[in-house]
Design a protein around this motif. Structure first.
Motif, mmCIF file in Angstrom:
data_model
loop_
_atom_site.group_PDB
_atom_site.id
_atom_site.type_symbol
_atom_site.label_atom_id
_atom_site.label_comp_id
_atom_site.label_asym_id
_atom_site.label_seq_id
_atom_site.Cartn_x
_atom_site.Cartn_y
_atom_site.Cartn_z
ATOM 1 N N HIS A 8 0.954 -1.332 0.070
ATOM 2 C CA HIS A 8 0.080 -0.082 -0.005
ATOM 3 C C HIS A 8 0.886 1.548 0.070
ATOM 4 O O HIS A 8 1.322 1.558 0.988
ATOM 5 N N HIS A 40 -5.000 6.619 -5.639
ATOM 6 C CA HIS A 40 -6.272 6.650 -5.266
ATOM 7 C C HIS A 40 -7.092 6.674 -6.809
ATOM 8 O O HIS A 40 -6.671 7.509 -7.315
ATOM 9 N N GLU A 65 -6.226 1.873 -5.182
ATOM 10 C CA GLU A 65 -7.007 2.187 -4.032
ATOM 11 C C GLU A 65 -8.233 2.875 -4.423
ATOM 12 O O GLU A 65 -8.219 4.180 -4.623
ATOM 13 N N HIS A 76 -12.146 2.730 1.860
ATOM 14 C CA HIS A 76 -11.223 2.461 0.688
ATOM 15 C C HIS A 76 -10.932 0.899 0.589
ATOM 16 O O HIS A 76 -10.825 0.250 1.570
ATOM 17 N N HIS A 191 -7.098 -0.345 5.762
ATOM 18 C CA HIS A 191 -7.039 0.496 7.123
ATOM 19 C C HIS A 191 -8.353 0.442 7.676
ATOM 20 O O HIS A 191 -8.996 1.329 7.933
ATOM 21 N N ASP A 248 0.941 2.513 3.499
ATOM 22 C CA ASP A 248 0.130 3.972 3.090
ATOM 23 C C ASP A 248 1.062 5.013 3.047
ATOM 24 O O ASP A 248 0.538 6.180 3.154
HETATM 25 MN MN MN Z 1 -6.836 5.098 2.313
#
Ligand code: MN
Ligand code: AMP
Ligand code: MN
Ligand code: MN
Length: 287
Positions: A8, A40, A65, A76, A191, A248
């Motif tokens: 991620h 994203h 994502e 997400h 998450h 992330d």
């Molecule tokens: Mn996210």
């Protein structure tokens, strides 16, 4: 704790700051050997990242994502191992991007009314080729001196309930899982503890996620306390999901987040990468 697998991460194809190749290079320097780029609602950075990873002998997982609206909450879903040329996925991405651009204009108007003139133009400029995200508005608020840092920008203006927040109707959970599965990928709930959901509601989300074709959930995310890892491992078990992990990572400025620097993967979870071909040679023996 460092991990040789990080599934991620963000590049400047969405709201990260590094170009895809630089991100891969940084991950390599932090001993990551298998990585997914998960920007994203876009696959724009994947080709460049794949080339860079191949050059460095790393295993690259094409990812994304995707934003979902679930009971009016933004959720997400990460897609791992997607075919970035899949027409169904690309059509879905196109819809999401359009919603992002519309929402960005409205966020801009709201910030403008708050007295922050030039917000949309600023965020648009910082996004460059990417679609505008809230992070770009946040970075602009910092740059213009309206807030001391990105966290403050979210806390004061961009979070749900704040002046610059605009609710968007992203695609439905089932739809997004369908796009990912249709593109040959595995859908992973990102998450799970970062949503404004109490545990009962979170468990309902996980039930629905698993029932509609979701495969995994992140049990290890960047910057996470051991009790949270334990809770996530338990949820993963209960809902019959496989476990994923990722930092992330968005920016080297967030010094507390580094590619691959994540808590150890809990032994009780089945890793989502378990059956990926030839994966073993890229992983620590412990993974
Ligand atoms: Mn996210
Ligand atoms: P968006 O998808 O445009 O709504 O933006 C969501 C992104 O904003 C997330 O992926 C994070 O990167 C970022 N974000 C959300 N909350 C915060 C926060 N409190 N501090 C810094 N970044 C945040
Ligand atoms: Mn982000
Ligand atoms: Mn992310």
């Amino acid at each position: 704790m460092t991990s040789s697998i990080d599934l991620h991460m963000h590049s400047n194809a969405s709201d990260g700051v590094l170009p895809p190749a630089e991100l891969v290079d940084l991950a390599h320097r932090h001993q990551v050997r298998c990585l997914a780029l998960t920007d994203h609602d876009t696959v724009e950075g994947l080709a460049e990242a794949a080339r860079a990873a191949e050059h460095l002998g790393m295993r690259f997982i094409p990812g994304i994502e995707l934003s979902v609206s679930w009971e009016r909450v933004d959720v997400h879903v990460v897609g791992l191992g997607i075919d970035r040329t899949n027409p169904g996925l690309l059509a879905g991405i196109e819809q999401q991007e359009q919603k992002r651009e519309e929402r960005a204009l409205r966020i801009g108007e709201r910030l403008e009314r708050k007295g922050f003139s030039g917000a949309w133009e600023g965020a648009r400029r910082l996004a460059g080729e990417a679609t505008v995200t809230r992070t770009h508005f946040g970075r602009w608020l910092v740059e213009a001196g309206h807030v001391p840092n990105l966290q403050a920008a979210f806390k004061r203006y961009l979070r749900r309930g704040k002046a610059g927040y605009v609710q968007s109707e992203w695609a439905a959970l089932e739809t997004v899982i369908g796009w990912i599965a249709g593109a040959g990928g595995q859908a992973v709930l990102a998450h799970p503890l970062r949503y404004p959901l109490n545990q009962r509601k979170l468990r309902r989300l996980l039930d629905e996620f698993a029932a509609t074709g979701g495969i995994g959930m992140e049990v290890v995310s960047g910057h996470q306390t051991p009790d949270r890892t334990e809770l996530l491992a338990q949820l993963c078990d209960w809902h019959g999901l496989q476990g994923s992990c990722g930092s992330d990572f968005h920016s080297p400025e967030q010094t507390w987040l580094v590619p691959g620097r994540i808590p150890a993967f809990p032994r009780r979870c089945r890793p989502i990468w378990k059956e990926w071909p030839d994966i073993a040679s890229y992983l620590d023996p412990a993974a």
